[in-house]
Design a protein around this motif. Structure first.
Motif, PDB file in Angstrom:
ATOM      1  N   GLY A 189      15.120  -7.333   7.954  1.00  0.00           N
ATOM      2  CA  GLY A 189      15.226  -6.822   6.596  1.00  0.00           C
ATOM      3  C   GLY A 189      14.041  -7.201   5.715  1.00  0.00           C
ATOM      4  O   GLY A 189      13.408  -6.334   5.109  1.00  0.00           O
ATOM      5  N   PRO A 190      13.712  -8.497   5.615  1.00  0.00           N
ATOM      6  CA  PRO A 190      12.574  -8.892   4.776  1.00  0.00           C
ATOM      7  C   PRO A 190      11.236  -8.322   5.262  1.00  0.00           C
ATOM      8  O   PRO A 190      10.395  -7.942   4.452  1.00  0.00           O
ATOM      9  CB  PRO A 190      12.575 -10.421   4.869  1.00  0.00           C
ATOM     10  CG  PRO A 190      13.975 -10.780   5.209  1.00  0.00           C
ATOM     11  CD  PRO A 190      14.485  -9.658   6.065  1.00  0.00           C
ATOM     12  N   ILE A 191      11.051  -8.231   6.568  1.00  0.00           N
ATOM     13  CA  ILE A 191       9.795  -7.669   7.084  1.00  0.00           C
ATOM     14  C   ILE A 191       9.717  -6.184   6.781  1.00  0.00           C
ATOM     15  O   ILE A 191       8.661  -5.675   6.381  1.00  0.00           O
ATOM     16  CB  ILE A 191       9.662  -7.958   8.593  1.00  0.00           C
ATOM     17  CG1 ILE A 191       9.427  -9.453   8.799  1.00  0.00           C
ATOM     18  CG2 ILE A 191       8.525  -7.149   9.206  1.00  0.00           C
ATOM     19  CD1 ILE A 191       9.398  -9.896  10.229  1.00  0.00           C
ATOM     20  N   ALA A 192      10.830  -5.475   6.938  1.00  0.00           N
ATOM     21  CA  ALA A 192      10.849  -4.049   6.621  1.00  0.00           C
ATOM     22  C   ALA A 192      10.568  -3.823   5.133  1.00  0.00           C
ATOM     23  O   ALA A 192       9.844  -2.891   4.763  1.00  0.00           O
ATOM     24  CB  ALA A 192      12.194  -3.441   7.000  1.00  0.00           C
ATOM     25  N   PRO A 202       3.805   3.555   9.641  1.00  0.00           N
ATOM     26  CA  PRO A 202       3.727   2.642   8.498  1.00  0.00           C
ATOM     27  C   PRO A 202       2.870   1.400   8.705  1.00  0.00           C
ATOM     28  O   PRO A 202       2.021   1.099   7.869  1.00  0.00           O
ATOM     29  CB  PRO A 202       5.181   2.253   8.245  1.00  0.00           C
ATOM     30  CG  PRO A 202       5.988   3.320   8.868  1.00  0.00           C
ATOM     31  CD  PRO A 202       5.187   3.837  10.013  1.00  0.00           C
ATOM     32  N   ILE A 203       3.041   0.693   9.798  1.00  0.00           N
ATOM     33  CA  ILE A 203       2.287  -0.554   9.971  1.00  0.00           C
ATOM     34  C   ILE A 203       0.846  -0.256  10.373  1.00  0.00           C
ATOM     35  O   ILE A 203      -0.100  -0.749   9.751  1.00  0.00           O
ATOM     36  CB  ILE A 203       2.977  -1.461  11.014  1.00  0.00           C
ATOM     37  CG1 ILE A 203       4.355  -1.867  10.495  1.00  0.00           C
ATOM     38  CG2 ILE A 203       2.127  -2.682  11.317  1.00  0.00           C
ATOM     39  CD1 ILE A 203       5.215  -2.577  11.505  1.00  0.00           C
ATOM     40  N   ILE A 204       0.669   0.565  11.389  1.00  0.00           N
ATOM     41  CA  ILE A 204      -0.681   0.918  11.847  1.00  0.00           C
ATOM     42  C   ILE A 204      -1.415   1.701  10.764  1.00  0.00           C
ATOM     43  O   ILE A 204      -2.606   1.476  10.524  1.00  0.00           O
ATOM     44  CB  ILE A 204      -0.608   1.741  13.154  1.00  0.00           C
ATOM     45  CG1 ILE A 204       0.102   0.945  14.245  1.00  0.00           C
ATOM     46  CG2 ILE A 204      -1.984   2.192  13.601  1.00  0.00           C
ATOM     47  CD1 ILE A 204      -0.592  -0.325  14.649  1.00  0.00           C
ATOM     48  N   GLY A 205      -0.720   2.593  10.094  1.00  0.00           N
ATOM     49  CA  GLY A 205      -1.332   3.380   9.029  1.00  0.00           C
ATOM     50  C   GLY A 205      -1.847   2.505   7.900  1.00  0.00           C
ATOM     51  O   GLY A 205      -2.947   2.698   7.392  1.00  0.00           O
ATOM     52  N   PHE A 206      -1.051   1.504   7.516  1.00  0.00           N
ATOM     53  CA  PHE A 206      -1.495   0.590   6.460  1.00  0.00           C
ATOM     54  C   PHE A 206      -2.709  -0.210   6.906  1.00  0.00           C
ATOM     55  O   PHE A 206      -3.662  -0.371   6.147  1.00  0.00           O
ATOM     56  CB  PHE A 206      -0.369  -0.364   6.045  1.00  0.00           C
ATOM     57  CG  PHE A 206      -0.831  -1.427   5.095  1.00  0.00           C
ATOM     58  CD1 PHE A 206      -1.080  -1.113   3.774  1.00  0.00           C
ATOM     59  CD2 PHE A 206      -1.057  -2.718   5.528  1.00  0.00           C
ATOM     60  CE1 PHE A 206      -1.532  -2.087   2.882  1.00  0.00           C
ATOM     61  CE2 PHE A 206      -1.506  -3.693   4.660  1.00  0.00           C
ATOM     62  CZ  PHE A 206      -1.736  -3.381   3.324  1.00  0.00           C
ATOM     63  N   LEU A 207      -2.670  -0.716   8.138  1.00  0.00           N
ATOM     64  CA  LEU A 207      -3.799  -1.512   8.629  1.00  0.00           C
ATOM     65  C   LEU A 207      -5.080  -0.681   8.711  1.00  0.00           C
ATOM     66  O   LEU A 207      -6.157  -1.151   8.338  1.00  0.00           O
ATOM     67  CB  LEU A 207      -3.463  -2.136   9.974  1.00  0.00           C
ATOM     68  CG  LEU A 207      -2.389  -3.227   9.939  1.00  0.00           C
ATOM     69  CD1 LEU A 207      -2.037  -3.670  11.347  1.00  0.00           C
ATOM     70  CD2 LEU A 207      -2.838  -4.396   9.095  1.00  0.00           C
ATOM     71  N   PHE A 208      -4.969   0.550   9.209  1.00  0.00           N
ATOM     72  CA  PHE A 208      -6.141   1.422   9.255  1.00  0.00           C
ATOM     73  C   PHE A 208      -6.641   1.693   7.849  1.00  0.00           C
ATOM     74  O   PHE A 208      -7.841   1.687   7.593  1.00  0.00           O
ATOM     75  CB  PHE A 208      -5.807   2.739   9.963  1.00  0.00           C
ATOM     76  CG  PHE A 208      -6.045   2.707  11.439  1.00  0.00           C
ATOM     77  CD1 PHE A 208      -7.122   3.362  11.999  1.00  0.00           C
ATOM     78  CD2 PHE A 208      -5.189   2.010  12.272  1.00  0.00           C
ATOM     79  CE1 PHE A 208      -7.344   3.319  13.360  1.00  0.00           C
ATOM     80  CE2 PHE A 208      -5.385   1.960  13.627  1.00  0.00           C
ATOM     81  CZ  PHE A 208      -6.469   2.615  14.186  1.00  0.00           C
ATOM     82  N   TRP A 209      -5.711   1.971   6.912  1.00  0.00           N
ATOM     83  CA  TRP A 209      -6.105   2.231   5.526  1.00  0.00           C
ATOM     84  C   TRP A 209      -6.802   1.002   4.936  1.00  0.00           C
ATOM     85  O   TRP A 209      -7.802   1.130   4.234  1.00  0.00           O
ATOM     86  CB  TRP A 209      -4.883   2.582   4.673  1.00  0.00           C
ATOM     87  CG  TRP A 209      -5.197   2.649   3.222  1.00  0.00           C
ATOM     88  CD1 TRP A 209      -5.739   3.701   2.551  1.00  0.00           C
ATOM     89  CD2 TRP A 209      -5.038   1.610   2.253  1.00  0.00           C
ATOM     90  NE1 TRP A 209      -5.921   3.375   1.230  1.00  0.00           N
ATOM     91  CE2 TRP A 209      -5.492   2.095   1.027  1.00  0.00           C
ATOM     92  CE3 TRP A 209      -4.541   0.312   2.318  1.00  0.00           C
ATOM     93  CZ2 TRP A 209      -5.465   1.337  -0.134  1.00  0.00           C
ATOM     94  CZ3 TRP A 209      -4.517  -0.444   1.164  1.00  0.00           C
ATOM     95  CH2 TRP A 209      -4.969   0.064  -0.035  1.00  0.00           C
ATOM     96  N   LEU A 254       7.403  -1.801   3.542  1.00  0.00           N
ATOM     97  CA  LEU A 254       7.616  -0.746   2.554  1.00  0.00           C
ATOM     98  C   LEU A 254       6.768  -0.967   1.309  1.00  0.00           C
ATOM     99  O   LEU A 254       6.130  -0.034   0.806  1.00  0.00           O
ATOM    100  CB  LEU A 254       9.095  -0.670   2.180  1.00  0.00           C
ATOM    101  CG  LEU A 254       9.456   0.342   1.099  1.00  0.00           C
ATOM    102  CD1 LEU A 254       9.199   1.758   1.597  1.00  0.00           C
ATOM    103  CD2 LEU A 254      10.890   0.156   0.667  1.00  0.00           C
ATOM    104  N   VAL A 255       6.726  -2.200   0.822  1.00  0.00           N
ATOM    105  CA  VAL A 255       5.929  -2.510  -0.374  1.00  0.00           C
ATOM    106  C   VAL A 255       4.448  -2.264  -0.104  1.00  0.00           C
ATOM    107  O   VAL A 255       3.747  -1.648  -0.920  1.00  0.00           O
ATOM    108  CB  VAL A 255       6.180  -3.968  -0.819  1.00  0.00           C
ATOM    109  CG1 VAL A 255       5.171  -4.417  -1.853  1.00  0.00           C
ATOM    110  CG2 VAL A 255       7.590  -4.108  -1.352  1.00  0.00           C
ATOM    111  N   PHE A 256       3.945  -2.712   1.041  1.00  0.00           N
ATOM    112  CA  PHE A 256       2.537  -2.498   1.380  1.00  0.00           C
ATOM    113  C   PHE A 256       2.217  -1.010   1.514  1.00  0.00           C
ATOM    114  O   PHE A 256       1.164  -0.550   1.063  1.00  0.00           O
ATOM    115  CB  PHE A 256       2.159  -3.219   2.667  1.00  0.00           C
ATOM    116  CG  PHE A 256       2.033  -4.715   2.518  1.00  0.00           C
ATOM    117  CD1 PHE A 256       1.669  -5.288   1.315  1.00  0.00           C
ATOM    118  CD2 PHE A 256       2.276  -5.539   3.594  1.00  0.00           C
ATOM    119  CE1 PHE A 256       1.547  -6.659   1.185  1.00  0.00           C
ATOM    120  CE2 PHE A 256       2.150  -6.917   3.479  1.00  0.00           C
ATOM    121  CZ  PHE A 256       1.789  -7.477   2.266  1.00  0.00           C
ATOM    122  N   ASP A 257       3.120  -0.255   2.123  1.00  0.00           N
ATOM    123  CA  ASP A 257       2.879   1.176   2.297  1.00  0.00           C
ATOM    124  C   ASP A 257       2.901   1.920   0.964  1.00  0.00           C
ATOM    125  O   ASP A 257       2.075   2.802   0.735  1.00  0.00           O
ATOM    126  CB  ASP A 257       3.901   1.785   3.256  1.00  0.00           C
ATOM    127  CG  ASP A 257       3.631   1.405   4.693  1.00  0.00           C
ATOM    128  OD1 ASP A 257       2.515   0.931   4.987  1.00  0.00           O
ATOM    129  OD2 ASP A 257       4.535   1.588   5.523  1.00  0.00           O
TER     130      ASP A 257
END
Length: 66
Positions: free
Chosen positions: A7-10, A45-52, A14-17
């Motif tokens: 839950g906290p990681i999700a 979401p995770i890979i997309g944020f890191l690439f961004w 979400l906040v980062f995205d």
């Protein structure tokens, strides 16, 4: 009984995205590039944020603009 971190990681993802999507939408890059970045962040979401974070538009990354 254990402590579940899902839950906290999700929520953190979400906040980062949301932050990445807002910054991309506010950027001065072309509209096609903005749409592609936003779609990529939404689909991965995770890979997309890191690439961004490393390859995305290089403008001032702050929540508040002057």
């Amino acid at each position: 009984m254990g402590f579940d971190l899902g839950g906290p990681i999700a929520l953190l993802v979400l906040v980062f995205d949301v932050y990445a999507i807002l910054q991309t939408a506010r950027s001065n890059t072309g509209s096609v590039a903005r749409v592609l970045w936003i779609v990529f962040i939404l689909l991965a979401p995770i890979i997309g944020f890191l690439f961004w974070l490393f390859l995305g538009p290089r403008e001032e990354r702050s929540l508040f603009r002057r």
